[in-house]
Design a protein around this motif. Structure first.
Motif, short mmCIF file in Angstrom:
data_model
loop_
_atom_site.label_atom_id
_atom_site.label_comp_id
_atom_site.label_asym_id
_atom_site.label_seq_id
_atom_site.Cartn_x
_atom_site.Cartn_y
_atom_site.Cartn_z
N GLY A 46 41.19 33.36 44.50
CA GLY A 46 42.47 32.96 43.68
C GLY A 46 43.87 33.51 43.99
O GLY A 46 44.44 33.90 43.06
N ALA A 47 43.59 34.17 45.09
CA ALA A 47 44.88 34.96 45.57
C ALA A 47 45.93 34.14 46.07
O ALA A 47 45.72 33.42 46.89
CB ALA A 47 44.32 36.00 46.52
N ARG A 48 47.37 34.46 45.86
CA ARG A 48 48.21 33.59 46.10
C ARG A 48 48.69 33.83 47.70
O ARG A 48 49.36 33.02 48.24
CB ARG A 48 49.43 33.46 45.27
CG ARG A 48 50.29 34.92 45.20
CD ARG A 48 50.93 34.83 43.94
NE ARG A 48 51.96 33.84 43.92
CZ ARG A 48 53.24 34.13 44.34
NH1 ARG A 48 53.53 35.58 44.84
NH2 ARG A 48 54.16 33.39 44.59
N ASP A 49 48.58 35.15 48.24
CA ASP A 49 48.83 35.43 49.41
C ASP A 49 48.10 36.61 49.90
O ASP A 49 46.85 37.27 49.31
CB ASP A 49 50.22 35.77 49.46
CG ASP A 49 50.91 36.89 48.65
OD1 ASP A 49 49.98 37.76 48.09
OD2 ASP A 49 52.04 37.05 48.20
N ARG A 50 48.28 37.13 51.09
CA ARG A 50 47.49 38.47 51.75
C ARG A 50 47.51 39.44 50.85
O ARG A 50 46.54 40.33 50.79
CB ARG A 50 47.93 38.32 53.05
CG ARG A 50 47.96 37.27 54.00
CD ARG A 50 48.33 37.41 55.30
NE ARG A 50 47.35 38.25 56.37
CZ ARG A 50 46.75 37.72 57.38
NH1 ARG A 50 46.74 36.45 57.54
NH2 ARG A 50 46.23 38.16 58.23
N THR A 51 48.59 39.81 50.29
CA THR A 51 48.97 41.02 49.68
C THR A 51 48.02 41.09 48.25
O THR A 51 47.40 41.97 47.89
CB THR A 51 50.39 41.06 49.19
OG1 THR A 51 51.27 41.12 50.27
CG2 THR A 51 50.78 42.38 48.26
N GLN A 52 47.81 39.96 47.64
CA GLN A 52 47.23 39.82 46.33
C GLN A 52 45.68 40.00 46.81
O GLN A 52 44.66 40.37 46.02
CB GLN A 52 47.28 38.36 45.51
CG GLN A 52 48.74 38.37 45.19
CD GLN A 52 49.38 39.39 44.52
OE1 GLN A 52 48.61 39.83 43.67
NE2 GLN A 52 50.24 39.94 44.85
N ALA A 53 45.11 39.36 47.85
CA ALA A 53 43.73 39.72 48.43
C ALA A 53 43.68 41.07 48.79
O ALA A 53 42.47 41.59 48.32
CB ALA A 53 43.52 38.90 49.67
N ALA A 54 44.58 41.54 49.59
CA ALA A 54 44.32 43.11 49.64
C ALA A 54 43.98 43.87 48.49
O ALA A 54 43.55 44.72 48.33
CB ALA A 54 45.57 43.67 50.51
N VAL A 55 44.93 43.79 47.52
CA VAL A 55 45.09 44.41 46.14
C VAL A 55 43.54 44.32 45.37
O VAL A 55 43.19 45.23 45.01
CB VAL A 55 45.93 43.98 45.09
CG1 VAL A 55 45.86 44.43 43.66
CG2 VAL A 55 47.42 44.38 45.58
N LEU A 56 43.06 42.89 45.49
CA LEU A 56 41.80 43.03 45.25
C LEU A 56 40.89 43.78 45.81
O LEU A 56 39.80 44.21 45.20
CB LEU A 56 41.46 41.14 45.12
CG LEU A 56 42.23 40.51 43.94
CD1 LEU A 56 41.76 38.88 44.27
CD2 LEU A 56 41.57 40.75 42.44
N ALA A 57 40.84 43.69 47.12
CA ALA A 57 40.01 44.20 48.05
C ALA A 57 39.80 45.77 47.56
O ALA A 57 38.84 46.31 47.76
CB ALA A 57 40.41 43.98 49.55
N TYR A 58 41.11 46.52 47.38
CA TYR A 58 41.00 47.81 47.18
C TYR A 58 40.43 48.04 45.73
O TYR A 58 39.50 48.92 45.36
CB TYR A 58 42.30 48.31 46.99
CG TYR A 58 42.87 48.60 48.36
CD1 TYR A 58 42.48 49.76 49.26
CD2 TYR A 58 43.91 47.99 49.07
CE1 TYR A 58 43.04 50.04 50.38
CE2 TYR A 58 44.64 47.99 50.51
CZ TYR A 58 43.76 49.33 51.11
OH TYR A 58 44.13 49.56 52.18
#
Length: 223
Positions: A190-202
């Motif tokens: 449910g991430a709008r872009d790569r940055t949001q995916a990275a934030v979740l990954a951390y």
């Protein structure tokens, strides 16, 4: 043409950005805003919004959240005087695609606009790792949705700042395959872009500042 809106409560700063960006044929300033509410109105439908954090009526964080809800294709780059990791992390969690300091050289701001518009890699991944450090999950790594082992691998590489070509080389697959995996990862998270995916990954403990953890098998992840 990259359509950019400038949101800052200081007209002099907006004028400086306009002059600087007008030198580049692939970038067009299509609107300005002096506060957060104007930023949402002017930024809706634009490609990029350069967003100050401290603004009247509605601050940059709230405006970023509003744009994420109402104009998901619009990407926000926070431009701030304050090298405050908490503020920047809050902006990233609110939906910003990255940040640039106001004192950054003009060419750095231009390249940030182009990179965020391309959506192929993270903006300043080393800075993101530093900012993420206090927020990294310390418990057993977990993910709230079921990603395949390959998608977990791709997510880790996204968080480390690699573009599609670099991920393809690391995983020995084609760029088109990586593009498909990236789309699947964003959709499942449910991430709008790569940055949001990275934030979740951390936050989920998949990667941490300065290093990376081995990706567990899909069955080892807990919700």
């Amino acid at each position: 043409m990259i359509r950019v809106v400038l949101a800052d409560d200081e007209k002099l700063i907006r004028s400086g950005w306009t002059t600087m960006l007008s030198l580049h044929d692939d970038i067009a300033v299509v609107g300005e805003a002096g506060d957060g509410r104007e930023a949402v109105d002017a930024g809706t439908g634009a490609d990029i919004v350069l967003m100050d954090i401290r603004m009247p009526r509605m601050d940059g964080l709230a405006a970023t959240q509003e744009l994420a809800r109402h104009s998901p294709a619009t990407r926000v780059i926070v431009v701030t005087t304050f090298e405050n990791d908490q503020l920047v992390w809050g902006a990233l969690r609110a939906g910003a695609a990255g940040y640039v300091l106001k004192r950054a050289p003009a060419d750095e701001l231009v390249e940030a606009i182009r990179l965020v518009h391309s959506r192929d890699a993270l903006l300043f991944p080393d800075a993101l790792r530093r900012i993420a450090s206090p927020h990294v999950g310390t418990a057993t790594p977990r993910v709230p949705v079921e990603l395949t082992p390959r998608e977990l691998d791709v997510l880790r590489h996204i968080a480390l700042g690699q573009n599609n070509a670099e991920i393809a080389a690391a995983l020995h697959v084609t760029k088109e395959t990586v593009k498909t995996h990236v789309g699947n990862v964003l959709g499942k998270l449910g991430a709008r872009d790569r940055t949001q995916a990275a934030v979740l990954a951390y936050e989920l403990g998949l990667v941490f500042a300065g290093a990376q953890r081995p990706v567990p098998k899909a069955g080892d992840w807990s919700s």
